[in-house]
Scaffold this active site. Structure first.
Site, PDB file in Angstrom:
ATOM      1  N   SER B 117      43.072  69.244  20.063  1.00 39.86           N
ATOM      2  CA  SER B 117      41.626  69.143  20.265  1.00 39.86           C
ATOM      3  C   SER B 117      41.222  67.687  20.470  1.00 39.86           C
ATOM      4  O   SER B 117      40.089  67.412  20.854  1.00 39.86           O
ATOM      5  CB  SER B 117      40.876  69.722  19.057  1.00 39.86           C
ATOM      6  OG  SER B 117      41.225  69.019  17.894  1.00 39.86           O
ATOM      7  N   HIS B 138      43.022  74.798  24.720  1.00 40.50           N
ATOM      8  CA  HIS B 138      42.318  74.504  23.477  1.00 40.50           C
ATOM      9  C   HIS B 138      41.545  75.729  22.988  1.00 40.50           C
ATOM     10  O   HIS B 138      40.493  76.072  23.521  1.00 40.50           O
ATOM     11  CB  HIS B 138      41.386  73.303  23.660  1.00 40.50           C
ATOM     12  CG  HIS B 138      40.666  72.918  22.411  1.00 40.50           C
ATOM     13  ND1 HIS B 138      39.394  72.408  22.399  1.00 40.50           N
ATOM     14  CD2 HIS B 138      41.039  72.992  21.103  1.00 40.50           C
ATOM     15  CE1 HIS B 138      39.020  72.184  21.153  1.00 40.50           C
ATOM     16  NE2 HIS B 138      40.004  72.527  20.353  1.00 40.50           N
ATOM     17  N   GLU B 150      39.388  76.209  26.276  1.00 44.37           N
ATOM     18  CA  GLU B 150      39.275  75.117  27.248  1.00 44.37           C
ATOM     19  C   GLU B 150      40.654  74.927  27.881  1.00 44.37           C
ATOM     20  O   GLU B 150      41.626  74.659  27.162  1.00 44.37           O
ATOM     21  CB  GLU B 150      38.829  73.823  26.556  1.00 44.37           C
ATOM     22  CG  GLU B 150      37.375  73.859  26.095  1.00 44.37           C
ATOM     23  CD  GLU B 150      36.944  72.626  25.313  1.00 44.37           C
ATOM     24  OE1 GLU B 150      35.734  72.325  25.307  1.00 44.37           O
ATOM     25  OE2 GLU B 150      37.802  71.957  24.692  1.00 44.37           O
ATOM     26  N   ASN B 188      33.656  69.644  21.902  1.00 45.70           N
ATOM     27  CA  ASN B 188      33.598  68.636  20.839  1.00 45.70           C
ATOM     28  C   ASN B 188      32.840  67.384  21.268  1.00 45.70           C
ATOM     29  O   ASN B 188      32.306  66.665  20.440  1.00 45.70           O
ATOM     30  CB  ASN B 188      35.008  68.255  20.379  1.00 45.70           C
ATOM     31  CG  ASN B 188      35.546  69.277  19.392  1.00 45.70           C
ATOM     32  OD1 ASN B 188      34.786  70.060  18.822  1.00 45.70           O
ATOM     33  ND2 ASN B 188      36.854  69.290  19.217  1.00 45.70           N
TER      34      ASN B 188
END
Lengths: 253, 282
Positions: B117, B138, B150, B188
């Protein structure tokens, strides 16, 4: 109550709908029409006996100032002025007027439901009575009120516009497409709407207005408007209301 | 593509193994820690059973999925899969060494993927000779529930590899979004202001914790920022914030807030310690 609402889509129509549904005598004016002497005259005639004037103009600070000054000159001394604290603090808005004590900052973030929570902020100049009247005005329409400290964007628009600005930066840098960024935020973080679709709904000019106001207020890098947001606004791609923004929408007739 | 290997049997690795088996893949799991590996099949089985109990998975699918899961004590054997997904701790050297070894023994066609991540996909691909068959996948925690993956492409990732990854993601019932290798990828990164602005507003005294949470929930966010930080853990939230900040070479907009550090240093980590921004003990 007689309520005057001046602003732009979608804020004007959504707040107008809330006032109408509450049974107020509601008069709506599109801010961009205020350039026309005829429209201006129509507004002027309604002001003297109005109880509340709601300003929702988020693009140009100088036009917002001009609009608020015109409203305050036509309104009676007892009328309440609710100024949308998205692209200026309530204190800044009040500073433009001869009777700043009657100004209360407020903020809503479309899309609105029939009821919800409105943020209210007192300008340094706001009279206690004016804040109490503003609270009563929204509560009588069935809305909850949250009084927060003054500053551009208050709580929700400040947060959401910063999310939009970060998403716009990611698009500009070619990290991912707008559609994939929105999808990612909805499914990876459970956001109610993708930030870029939300921007298209709010109007990119309004979002840029919030970011410019935050940047001017704090002078911090975190609020620097994404160049992509600025370019889209320059090109007239304001989102749903102009048929194109981060997405292509159905052409408006 | 039929066989998937998952390296690492922590929460993420087990979740990825579970969805892969439910998606119809033959799944082999590997962990360097014998005990974790020994427990993995039981834990994944229990999680599948929980899905059955909740009516999310039908019984036959569950039985078939469990039959498709196995463990291996040999990394070389795991490397024989068509797709190898790495889910070991976020340590660049550890992951690079692992990928170098996988690359050395894996068949030519094998795609290597990382569930990182926070690390760069290019940095990891650089330890192999198969940048074209290397990418990021991800998953989000908990991986068996969250719908998003992702798909992160490195500079050399081929279109065929991306297409194969997209097919895998669809078959395990997830939604793929495609993302260039940039720090923190999409979620994120774009989510930083949700926490950052809330912390700043709290610090400035704009409103208190419950008011900020209530206002953001009123526009549709399922949890307020402080409720969410308490759930994630203030320590985890600070370390993610710090890592994004560092990955962008101290870009000011990502700077952590002193309140975050104060929460961590005072042991108020959130739900897991009974107290964070809210008190969970009473």
């Amino acid at each position: 109550m007689k309520v005057i609402v001046v602003g732009e889509i979608p804020f004007l129509t959504e707040v107008g709908q809330v006032c109408l549904a509450a049974g107020h005598e509601t008069h709506l004016y599109l801010a961009e029409d205020m350039q026309s002497a005829q429209e201006n005259g129509r507004l002027w005639q309604q002001l003297s006996d109005a109880d509340v004037a709601i300003e929702l103009y988020h693009e140009s600070l100088s036009d917002k100032r001009q609009l608020l000054r015109a409203l305050s000159q036509g309104l009676s001394a007892r009328a309440l002025i609710l100024s949308s604290a998205l692209n200026s603090s309530a204190t800044q808005a009040a500073s433009w007027l001869d009777a700043p004590q009657r100004v209360v900052g407020f903020a809503v973030l479309p899309p609105l439901g029939a009821t919800g929570v409105v943020e209210l902020a007192r300008a340094l100049q706001t009279a206690d009575a004016a804040l109490a009247e503003a609270q009563a005005f929204w509560q009588e329409m069935g809305w909850e009120t949250a009084v927060v400290a003054d500053g551009p964007g208050l709580v929700r628009a400040r947060t959401v516009c910063c999310l939009i600005n970060e998403a716009a930066s990611a698009v500009l840098e070619g990290v991912a497409s707008a559609a994939d960024i929105d999808q990612a935020m909805r499914q990876g973080a459970n956001y109610p709407r993708g930030p870029l679709a939300w921007a298209d709904y709010l109007g990119l000019d309004a979002v840029l207005g919030v970011m410019q106001a935050l940047f001017a207020e704090w002078g911090e890098d975190r609020y620097r408007p994404s160049p992509l947001l600025r370019r889209l606004v320059m090109a007239g791609r304001l989102g749903e209301k102009s048929g194109i923004g981060f997405y292509v929408h159905k052409a408006k007739p | 593509m039929n066989r998937v290997a998952v390296i690492g049997t922590g929460t993420m690795g087990r979740g990825i193994a579970q969805v892969s088996a439910l998606g119809g893949y033959e799944v082999v799991v590997y962990d360097v820690f014998e005990q974790a590996l020994a427990n993995a099949i039981t834990l994944i089985g229990a999680s599948i059973d929980q899905g059955v109990a909740r009516g999310k998975i039908d019984r036959e699918t569950a039985v078939a999925a469990k039959a498709r899961l196995c463990i291996t004590h040999s990394l070389d054997e795991a490397a024989q899969a068509d797709l190898v997904i790495e889910a070991v701790p976020e340590d660049l050297k550890l992951k690079q060494d692992l990928f170098a070894r996988l690359d050395a023994v894996a068949p030519r066609h094998t795609i290597l993927a990382s569930n990182t991540s926070s690390l760069s996909i290019n940095s990891l691909a650089g330890s192999t000779h198969r940048g074209d068959r290397f990418l990021g996948l991800h998953f989000f925690n908990p991986a068996h529930i969250m719908k998003l993956v992702e798909v992160i492409t490195g500079d050399d990732t081929s279109a065929e590899t991306v297409a194969a990854a997209a097919e895998y993601v669809a078959r395990v019932g997830k939604t793929a979004v495609f993302c260039k290798d940039t720090p923190a990828f999409i979620v994120n990164r774009v989510a930083r202001p949700f926490y950052g602005e809330a912390l700043r507003m709290l610090g400035e005294g704009v409103a208190d914790v419950p008011t900020i949470d209530r206002l953001l929930k009123s526009v549709g966010f399922p949890m307020g920022p402080f409720e969410l930080i308490d759930l994630i853990g203030c320590d985890v939230n600070l370390s993610v914030t710090q890592s994004v900040y560092d990955a962008y070479f101290q870009e000011p907009k990502y700077r952590p807030h002193p309140i975050q550090r104060r929460m961590v240093e005072s042991g108020r980590l959130g739900r897991k310690t009974g107290r964070g921004f809210y008190d969970y003990q009473h």
